[in-house]
Design a protein around this motif. Structure first.
Motif, PDB file in Angstrom:
ATOM      1  N   GLU A  10       0.839  -1.198   0.093  1.00 14.98           N
ATOM      2  CA  GLU A  10       0.012   0.008   0.136  1.00 14.98           C
ATOM      3  C   GLU A  10       0.907   1.407  -0.206  1.00 14.98           C
ATOM      4  O   GLU A  10       0.525   2.328  -0.489  1.00 14.98           O
ATOM      5  CB  GLU A  10      -1.172   0.047   1.088  1.00 14.98           C
ATOM      6  CG  GLU A  10      -2.011  -1.079   1.007  1.00 14.98           C
ATOM      7  CD  GLU A  10      -2.722  -1.300   2.490  1.00 14.98           C
ATOM      8  OE1 GLU A  10      -3.896  -1.745   2.291  1.00 14.98           O
ATOM      9  OE2 GLU A  10      -2.112  -1.121   3.534  1.00 14.98           O
ATOM     10  N   LEU A  11       1.908   1.172   0.745  1.00 13.72           N
ATOM     11  CA  LEU A  11       2.781   2.317   0.839  1.00 13.72           C
ATOM     12  C   LEU A  11       3.440   2.763  -0.606  1.00 13.72           C
ATOM     13  O   LEU A  11       3.554   3.691  -1.002  1.00 13.72           O
ATOM     14  CB  LEU A  11       4.069   2.155   1.830  1.00 13.72           C
ATOM     15  CG  LEU A  11       4.969   3.382   1.809  1.00 13.72           C
ATOM     16  CD1 LEU A  11       4.451   4.544   2.470  1.00 13.72           C
ATOM     17  CD2 LEU A  11       5.958   2.723   3.010  1.00 13.72           C
ATOM     18  N   ARG A  12       3.851   1.502  -1.387  1.00 16.90           N
ATOM     19  CA  ARG A  12       4.328   1.537  -2.634  1.00 16.90           C
ATOM     20  C   ARG A  12       3.492   2.153  -3.633  1.00 16.90           C
ATOM     21  O   ARG A  12       3.868   3.111  -4.386  1.00 16.90           O
ATOM     22  CB  ARG A  12       4.897   0.289  -3.101  1.00 16.90           C
ATOM     23  CG  ARG A  12       5.542   0.257  -4.336  1.00 16.90           C
ATOM     24  CD  ARG A  12       6.013  -1.159  -4.914  1.00 16.90           C
ATOM     25  NE  ARG A  12       6.523  -1.193  -6.280  1.00 16.90           N
ATOM     26  CZ  ARG A  12       5.718  -1.235  -7.266  1.00 16.90           C
ATOM     27  NH1 ARG A  12       4.613  -1.500  -7.129  1.00 16.90           N
ATOM     28  NH2 ARG A  12       6.416  -1.211  -8.397  1.00 16.90           N
ATOM     29  N   SER A  13       2.032   1.441  -3.432  1.00 16.36           N
ATOM     30  CA  SER A  13       0.911   2.053  -4.226  1.00 16.36           C
ATOM     31  C   SER A  13       0.830   3.676  -4.316  1.00 16.36           C
ATOM     32  O   SER A  13       0.721   4.447  -5.230  1.00 16.36           O
ATOM     33  CB  SER A  13      -0.008   1.445  -4.105  1.00 16.36           C
ATOM     34  OG  SER A  13      -1.138   1.901  -4.922  1.00 16.36           O
ATOM     35  N   LYS A  14       0.851   4.097  -2.990  1.00 15.24           N
ATOM     36  CA  LYS A  14       0.570   5.602  -2.600  1.00 15.24           C
ATOM     37  C   LYS A  14       2.035   6.465  -3.035  1.00 15.24           C
ATOM     38  O   LYS A  14       1.679   7.462  -3.575  1.00 15.24           O
ATOM     39  CB  LYS A  14       0.319   5.987  -1.007  1.00 15.24           C
ATOM     40  CG  LYS A  14      -0.890   5.104  -0.612  1.00 15.24           C
ATOM     41  CD  LYS A  14      -2.189   5.868  -1.471  1.00 15.24           C
ATOM     42  CE  LYS A  14      -3.243   4.991  -1.222  1.00 15.24           C
ATOM     43  NZ  LYS A  14      -4.360   5.267  -2.305  1.00 15.24           N
ATOM     44  N   LEU A  15       3.085   5.937  -2.891  1.00 11.47           N
ATOM     45  CA  LEU A  15       4.249   6.629  -3.318  1.00 11.47           C
ATOM     46  C   LEU A  15       4.284   6.792  -4.903  1.00 11.47           C
ATOM     47  O   LEU A  15       4.414   7.953  -5.402  1.00 11.47           O
ATOM     48  CB  LEU A  15       5.378   5.690  -3.067  1.00 11.47           C
ATOM     49  CG  LEU A  15       5.995   6.169  -1.592  1.00 11.47           C
ATOM     50  CD1 LEU A  15       7.025   4.989  -1.352  1.00 11.47           C
ATOM     51  CD2 LEU A  15       6.332   7.577  -1.386  1.00 11.47           C
ATOM     52  N   MET A  16       3.910   6.017  -5.535  1.00 16.87           N
ATOM     53  CA  MET A  16       3.461   5.654  -6.965  1.00 16.87           C
ATOM     54  C   MET A  16       2.487   6.824  -7.576  1.00 16.87           C
ATOM     55  O   MET A  16       2.443   7.574  -8.214  1.00 16.87           O
ATOM     56  CB  MET A  16       3.410   4.316  -7.877  1.00 16.87           C
ATOM     57  CG  MET A  16       4.520   3.576  -7.643  1.00 16.87           C
ATOM     58  SD  MET A  16       4.466   1.841  -8.010  1.00 16.87           S
ATOM     59  CE  MET A  16       3.830   2.092  -9.945  1.00 16.87           C
ATOM     60  N   GLY A  17       1.431   6.703  -6.727  1.00 13.14           N
ATOM     61  CA  GLY A  17       0.291   7.577  -6.971  1.00 13.14           C
ATOM     62  C   GLY A  17       0.484   9.048  -6.788  1.00 13.14           C
ATOM     63  O   GLY A  17       0.028   9.943  -7.510  1.00 13.14           O
ATOM     64  N   LEU A  18       1.763   9.341  -6.106  1.00 11.04           N
ATOM     65  CA  LEU A  18       2.251  10.861  -5.659  1.00 11.04           C
ATOM     66  C   LEU A  18       3.211  10.895  -6.769  1.00 11.04           C
ATOM     67  O   LEU A  18       3.780  12.004  -6.879  1.00 11.04           O
ATOM     68  CB  LEU A  18       2.817  10.853  -4.457  1.00 11.04           C
ATOM     69  CG  LEU A  18       1.752  10.726  -3.301  1.00 11.04           C
ATOM     70  CD1 LEU A  18       2.724  10.711  -1.976  1.00 11.04           C
ATOM     71  CD2 LEU A  18       0.850  12.048  -3.141  1.00 11.04           C
ATOM     72  N   VAL A  99       9.061  12.860   1.772  1.00 11.37           N
ATOM     73  CA  VAL A  99       8.519  12.085   2.731  1.00 11.37           C
ATOM     74  C   VAL A  99       7.256  12.681   3.532  1.00 11.37           C
ATOM     75  O   VAL A  99       6.207  12.287   3.749  1.00 11.37           O
ATOM     76  CB  VAL A  99       9.756  11.642   3.942  1.00 11.37           C
ATOM     77  CG1 VAL A  99       9.000  10.913   5.145  1.00 11.37           C
ATOM     78  CG2 VAL A  99      10.510  10.745   3.173  1.00 11.37           C
ATOM     79  N   ARG A 100       7.456  14.123   3.745  1.00 10.98           N
ATOM     80  CA  ARG A 100       6.384  14.834   4.452  1.00 10.98           C
ATOM     81  C   ARG A 100       5.257  14.648   3.489  1.00 10.98           C
ATOM     82  O   ARG A 100       4.104  14.472   3.943  1.00 10.98           O
ATOM     83  CB  ARG A 100       6.827  16.208   4.472  1.00 10.98           C
ATOM     84  CG  ARG A 100       7.351  16.350   6.092  1.00 10.98           C
ATOM     85  CD  ARG A 100       7.566  18.103   6.425  1.00 10.98           C
ATOM     86  NE  ARG A 100       8.366  18.717   5.645  1.00 10.98           N
ATOM     87  CZ  ARG A 100       9.797  18.558   5.837  1.00 10.98           C
ATOM     88  NH1 ARG A 100      10.233  18.416   6.694  1.00 10.98           N
ATOM     89  NH2 ARG A 100      10.717  19.518   4.985  1.00 10.98           N
ATOM     90  N   GLU A 101       5.413  14.830   2.233  1.00 12.37           N
ATOM     91  CA  GLU A 101       4.357  14.860   1.433  1.00 12.37           C
ATOM     92  C   GLU A 101       3.351  13.623   1.328  1.00 12.37           C
ATOM     93  O   GLU A 101       2.509  13.420   1.469  1.00 12.37           O
ATOM     94  CB  GLU A 101       4.664  14.977   0.099  1.00 12.37           C
ATOM     95  CG  GLU A 101       5.065  16.521  -0.323  1.00 12.37           C
ATOM     96  CD  GLU A 101       5.517  17.060  -1.679  1.00 12.37           C
ATOM     97  OE1 GLU A 101       5.159  16.170  -2.832  1.00 12.37           O
ATOM     98  OE2 GLU A 101       6.320  17.823  -1.956  1.00 12.37           O
ATOM     99  N   LEU A 102       4.370  12.641   1.403  1.00  7.84           N
ATOM    100  CA  LEU A 102       3.844  11.324   1.584  1.00  7.84           C
ATOM    101  C   LEU A 102       3.046  10.944   2.723  1.00  7.84           C
ATOM    102  O   LEU A 102       1.937  10.239   2.730  1.00  7.84           O
ATOM    103  CB  LEU A 102       5.052  10.208   1.180  1.00  7.84           C
ATOM    104  CG  LEU A 102       4.667   8.778   1.711  1.00  7.84           C
ATOM    105  CD1 LEU A 102       3.834   8.137   0.409  1.00  7.84           C
ATOM    106  CD2 LEU A 102       5.867   8.092   1.761  1.00  7.84           C
ATOM    107  N   LEU A 103       3.815  11.384   3.936  1.00 10.98           N
ATOM    108  CA  LEU A 103       2.979  11.262   5.113  1.00 10.98           C
ATOM    109  C   LEU A 103       1.725  11.938   5.046  1.00 10.98           C
ATOM    110  O   LEU A 103       0.740  11.163   5.882  1.00 10.98           O
ATOM    111  CB  LEU A 103       4.005  11.565   6.203  1.00 10.98           C
ATOM    112  CG  LEU A 103       5.376  10.704   6.567  1.00 10.98           C
ATOM    113  CD1 LEU A 103       6.195  11.208   7.417  1.00 10.98           C
ATOM    114  CD2 LEU A 103       4.575   8.909   6.812  1.00 10.98           C
TER     115      LEU A 103
END
Length: 123
Positions: A10-18, A99-103
């Motif tokens: 899920e983290l990988r997916s969200k990173l890719m989505g960003l 990382v802040r944007e991702l979090l």
């Protein structure tokens, strides 16, 4: 998967989505940093702590530029040329920003899932 936890996938997916492309090694480093108890999932408390730390900005030792001499001593005691130290500092600041944007994105999604769960419980 709406379980209130963030898995590595899920983290990988969200990173890719960003729009952030990270290597498997970078993903593992980030995941381990966000999952300090090693449970294999990022829970709300772990995410909350990471967001609070990210909001504080860079550590004080990075807050001001080093003196303009021939070299700067790293935290590991290695002497680095000033130009190299400044480039590393810039790269660290860029990563911290990403990382802040991702979090913040992950937090928003978790908050939404939490709100949906609460609404479902009330119904």
């Amino acid at each position: 998967n709406e379980d209130g936890l963030v898995s590595r996938g899920e983290l990988r997916s969200k990173l890719m989505g960003l729009g952030l492309q990270v290597s498997p090694h970078e993903l593992n480093e980030l995941f381990y940093a966000l999952d300090p108890d090693g449970s294999g999932a990022i829970d709300y408390e772990e995410l909350r702590r990471a967001l609070l730390e990210a909001g504080r900005g860079p550590p004080k030792r990075w807050a001001s530029p080093p003196p303009r001499s021939g070299a700067v001593r790293s935290s590991a005691g290695v002497a680095l040329p000033v130009a190299v130290a400044e480039e590393l500092r810039s790269q660290v600041a860029d990563v911290q920003s990403q990382v802040r944007e991702l979090l913040h994105a992950v937090h928003a999604q978790l908050r939404s899932l939490h709100d949906q769960n609460q609404a479902g419980l009330r119904a």
